[in-house]
Design a protein around this motif. Structure first.
Motif, PDB file in Angstrom:
ATOM      1  N   ALA A   1      -4.212   1.932 -12.050  1.00 41.57           N
ATOM      2  CA  ALA A   1      -5.525   1.837 -11.400  1.00 41.57           C
ATOM      3  C   ALA A   1      -6.487   1.012 -12.248  1.00 41.57           C
ATOM      4  O   ALA A   1      -7.274   0.211 -11.725  1.00 41.57           O
TER       5      ALA A   1
ATOM      6  N   LEU B   1       0.827  -1.215   0.000  1.00 44.36           N
ATOM      7  CA  LEU B   1       0.000   0.000   0.000  1.00 44.36           C
ATOM      8  C   LEU B   1       0.857   1.258   0.000  1.00 44.36           C
ATOM      9  O   LEU B   1       0.414   2.314  -0.462  1.00 44.36           O
TER      10      LEU B   1
ATOM     11  N   LEU C   1      -8.761  -2.965  -0.991  1.00 44.40           N
ATOM     12  CA  LEU C   1      -7.492  -2.431  -0.483  1.00 44.40           C
ATOM     13  C   LEU C   1      -7.629  -1.917   0.946  1.00 44.40           C
ATOM     14  O   LEU C   1      -6.660  -1.905   1.710  1.00 44.40           O
ATOM     15  N   THR C   2      -8.819  -1.484   1.325  1.00 35.58           N
ATOM     16  CA  THR C   2      -9.020  -0.985   2.692  1.00 35.58           C
ATOM     17  C   THR C   2      -9.826  -1.957   3.538  1.00 35.58           C
ATOM     18  O   THR C   2      -9.616  -2.045   4.749  1.00 35.58           O
TER      19      THR C   2
ATOM     20  N   LEU D   1      -8.884  -1.229  -9.796  1.00 37.26           N
ATOM     21  CA  LEU D   1      -9.327  -0.178  -8.884  1.00 37.26           C
ATOM     22  C   LEU D   1     -10.394   0.687  -9.554  1.00 37.26           C
ATOM     23  O   LEU D   1     -11.190   1.347  -8.880  1.00 37.26           O
TER      24      LEU D   1
ATOM     25  N   VAL E   1      -4.289   4.536  -6.245  1.00 38.63           N
ATOM     26  CA  VAL E   1      -5.419   4.562  -5.315  1.00 38.63           C
ATOM     27  C   VAL E   1      -5.984   5.979  -5.206  1.00 38.63           C
ATOM     28  O   VAL E   1      -7.208   6.189  -5.229  1.00 38.63           O
TER      29      VAL E   1
ATOM     30  N   LEU F   1     -10.915  -1.623  -5.309  1.00 37.02           N
ATOM     31  CA  LEU F   1     -10.626  -0.413  -4.533  1.00 37.02           C
ATOM     32  C   LEU F   1     -11.084  -0.598  -3.087  1.00 37.02           C
ATOM     33  O   LEU F   1     -10.382  -0.212  -2.145  1.00 37.02           O
TER      34      LEU F   1
ATOM     35  N   ARG G   1      -9.836   7.131  -6.283  1.00 37.67           N
ATOM     36  CA  ARG G   1     -10.774   7.792  -5.375  1.00 37.67           C
ATOM     37  C   ARG G   1     -11.171   9.188  -5.878  1.00 37.67           C
ATOM     38  O   ARG G   1     -12.237   9.702  -5.531  1.00 37.67           O
TER      39      ARG G   1
END
Length: 485
Positions: free
Chosen positions: A82, A24, A115-116, A87, A33, A112, A37
Motif C-alpha cells: 500500500a 484489482l 483505483l475506484t 495508496l 487496498v 487510492l 482504507r
C-alpha cells in the motif's frame, strides 16, 4: 518498408478493462487496498513507513487473517505494498528531537482514489508499481539469521551475503522471459502450465549439452528451490498461477533436492503459468527494458506499409488477427488500394509483404475488386491480382503474360524462404511451381526479380529430383552471371 524480425512472437492481450479487473482482484493488491482504507489518523508507522508491531494484529484481523506470526507477516506485506504503490502517504513524526523510535502517521494517497475513480490504465499503472515492488522482494537475499549480519556498531554487513542484486534480478527476469516465450510461442496464451524443473533447466543447462553433469543438476536443483520461493511471492500479485513444490519432496538443510526422474510425477516439483495479467506485466517490463515484444493490435492505427512490414514474420493466426483489427479501424474504403501500394518494392521483405497483402485482401472482400483490377498490368502486382480474382471466381480475368507467370513463381518462393516456412511445404511449393511449366529453369534465370538467383539456388537444394536440382543450380549460376552478382 523493410521489417526486422521481432525478438518475440506477438502476444494476444486481454482488454485494459479486463486486465484492470484482474489487477484489482489480485490478492495482495486487494489486501493493500483494504488496509489503506482501514488506516486512519491513529495509525502509527515506523521510520521506514512500516506498520508498527503493536498494530499488526488489528491489521491482520481487518484482512481476516489468523492472529499469529504468519497473519502478521501477510498483513505487513500488504501494508508495504500500500505504501509502495502510493495508496498511503507516510508522514514523518513532527519535532526535531524525535529519535529513531519516533512514530509517524499516514493518510490516504492519491492513488487510492484512482483505483475506484480512475481509468483502467490508471489501475494498471498502480498495479505495475506493485509488481515492481514484489519483484524486488522476490530477488532480495534470504536472511536465515539476520542477527549475524549486524555488527557491533549496528551496521549491516551486506557483503557477507554473497548476494549480487543485479545478477538475482537478471536471473528472475530471464526465467520470466522464458516463461513468456513458452506462453506466447504456442499461441495458447498460458493454457498449459510449465514444470518448474524445465523452467529452471532452461536457465542452467546449455543448449548443446547432452546428458547434464552432476554439477549442472545440482545447479538446477538450487534454482528450482529459489524459484519455488519466488513464485510463492509473485503469485499474490496476480502474474502467475503456481502449484508449489510438494513439501514432502523438500530436503533437509544441507542437502540438495534432485530434479525428478522420468517416471516421477513432474507436477509434484512445481507447475507455473503466466496469467493474462502476467503476460501484460512481463511485456510491460520487457518494453521498459527496450525489448521488442509486440502485441496484437499494436498496428491497428498505423499505415498499410507499417502493417505489412510489422506482420512480416508473425505466425499466420496472429497476422490475420492484426489485419482484422486494422481493417476494423480503417474500414474497407481505400484499404485495398493502400495495401497494394504498400506491397510494392524490390527489398528483401517485399515478397513477404505481397504475400500478406494477398491474404489481407481476402479479408477486405468484394470491396477490394476495383483496386485489384487497377493493378492487373502492374509488373509486381499483376500476378497477385489475377490470383485474387481467380480465387473469387471471376471469369473475365485476362491471361497473364509468360514473364508474369515466372515472376510470380519466383516472388512466391522468395516470400516463403524469407518467412522460414515449413521445409516440407516449401519443398512441395518448389516442386509444384517448377513442375507446372516445362523448361521452367530454362526460362526462370531470365526473370528480372532481385531474388531470382537466391530462389533458384534454394530450389537446387530443395528439389528431390536430382536432375531438376542440377538444372536449378545451373540456372542460378546464369542468373548471377546475368546480374553481375
Amino acid at each position: 518498408m523493410s521489417a526486422e524480425r521481432p525478438t518475440l512472437p506477438p502476444v494476444r492481450l486481454h482488454t485494459e478493462a479486463e486486465l484492470a479487473r484482474d489487477a484489482l482482484a489480485a490478492p495482495l493488491l486487494a489486501r493493500a487496498v483494504r488496509l489503506a482504507r482501514w488506516a486512519g489518523p491513529a495509525t502509527r508507522v515506523g521510520a521506514g513507513g512500516e506498520l508498527v508491531e503493536a498494530q499488526l494484529p488489528a491489521a491482520a484481523e481487518r484482512l481476516g487473517l489468523a492472529a499469529d506470526e504468519d497473519g502478521a507477516a501477510e498483513a505487513s506485506e500488504a501494508w508495504r505494498l500500500a505504501v509502495d504503490t502510493g495508496l498511503l502517504d507516510v508522514h514523518d513524526p513532527e519535532g526535531e528531537d524525535d529519535g529513531d523510535d519516533a512514530e509517524g502517521t499516514v493518510s490516504a494517497g492519491e492513488n487510492l482514489g484512482l483505483l475506484t475513480g480512475g481509468s483502467p490504465q490508471d489501475v494498471l499503472t498502480i498495479w505495475l508499481d506493485g509488481l515492481e515492488a514484489v519483484h524486488a522482494d522476490a530477488t532480495a537475499p534470504v536472511l536465515d539469521d539476520f542477527a549475524d549480519l549486524v555488527g557491533e556498531d549496528g551496521s549491516i554487513d551486506f557483503d557477507s551475503l554473497d548476494w549480487d542484486p543485479e545478477a538475482e534480478a537478471e536471473f528472475l527476469d530471464g526465467v520470466l522471459g522464458n516463461l513468456y516465450l513458452l506462453t506466447v510461442g504456442d499461441g495458447r496464451e498460458g493454457e498449459a502450465p510449465v514444470p518448474l524443473p524445465a523452467l529452471a533447466a532452461s536457465m542452467i543447462v546449455p543448449d548443446d549439452m547432452g546428458e547434464p553433469t552432476d554439477d549442472v543438476l545440482e545447479q538446477v536443483s538450487e534454482a528450482m528451490m529459489r524459484l519455488d520461493d519466488q513464485f510463492r511471492l509473485l503469485e499474490p500479485i496476480g502474474i502467475v498461477a503456481y502449484r508449489p513444490v510438494d513439501e514432502a519432496l523438500l530436503v533437509e538443510e544441507g542437502e540438495e533436492a534432485q530434479p525428478p526422474a522420468d517416471d516421477e510425477d513432474v507436477s509434484r516439483y512445481g507447475m507455473v503459468r503466466l496469467t493474462p495479467l502476467g503476460l501484460y506485466g512481463i511485456r510491460a517490463r520487457m518494453l521498459e527494458a527496450g525489448i521488442d515484444a509486440p502485441a496484437i493490435g499494436d498496428l491497428a492505427d498505423k499505415g498499410a506499409d507499417t502493417l505489412l512490414g510489422g506482420i512480416a514474420y508473425y505466425p499466420e493466426a496472429a497476422a490475420r488477427s492484426e489485419v482484422e483489427l486494422w481493417l476494423a479501424r480503417r474500414g474497407p474504403d481505400g484499404a485495398a488500394a493502400e495495401l497494394l501500394d504498400a506491397a510494392r518494392g524490390a527489398d528483401q521483405q517485399a515478397p513477404l509483404r505481397r504475400l500478406h497483402c494477398q491474404q489481407a485482401l481476402a479479408l477486405v472482400g468484394a470491396e477490394a475488386e476495383p483496386a485489384v483490377r487497377a493493378v492487373l498490368d502492374d509488373a509486381e502486382l499483376g500476378g497477385l491480382a489475377r490470383v485474387w480474382l481467380a480465387e473469387r471466381g471471376a471469369t473475365d480475368v485476362p491471361p497473364p503474360p509468360e514473364s508474369m507467370i515466372f515472376w510470380l513463381a519466383i516472388d512466391t518462393i522468395a516470400a516463403q524462404l524469407e518467412a522460414d516456412g515449413d521445409l516440407d511445404e516449401l519443398q512441395g511449393l518448389v516442386e509444384g511451381l517448377s513442375g507446372q511449366h516445362s523448361g521452367f529453369f530454362d526460362e526462370a534465370w531470365r526473370v528480372a526479380h532481385p531474388a531470382t538467383a537466391d530462389v533458384l539456388e534454394a530450389m537446387g537444394r530443395l528439389h528431390s529430383d536430382k536432375k531438376k536440382a542440377k538444372e536449378a543450380r545451373k540456372a542460378a549460376f546464369k542468373a548471377r552471371s546475368r546480374s553481375g552478382g
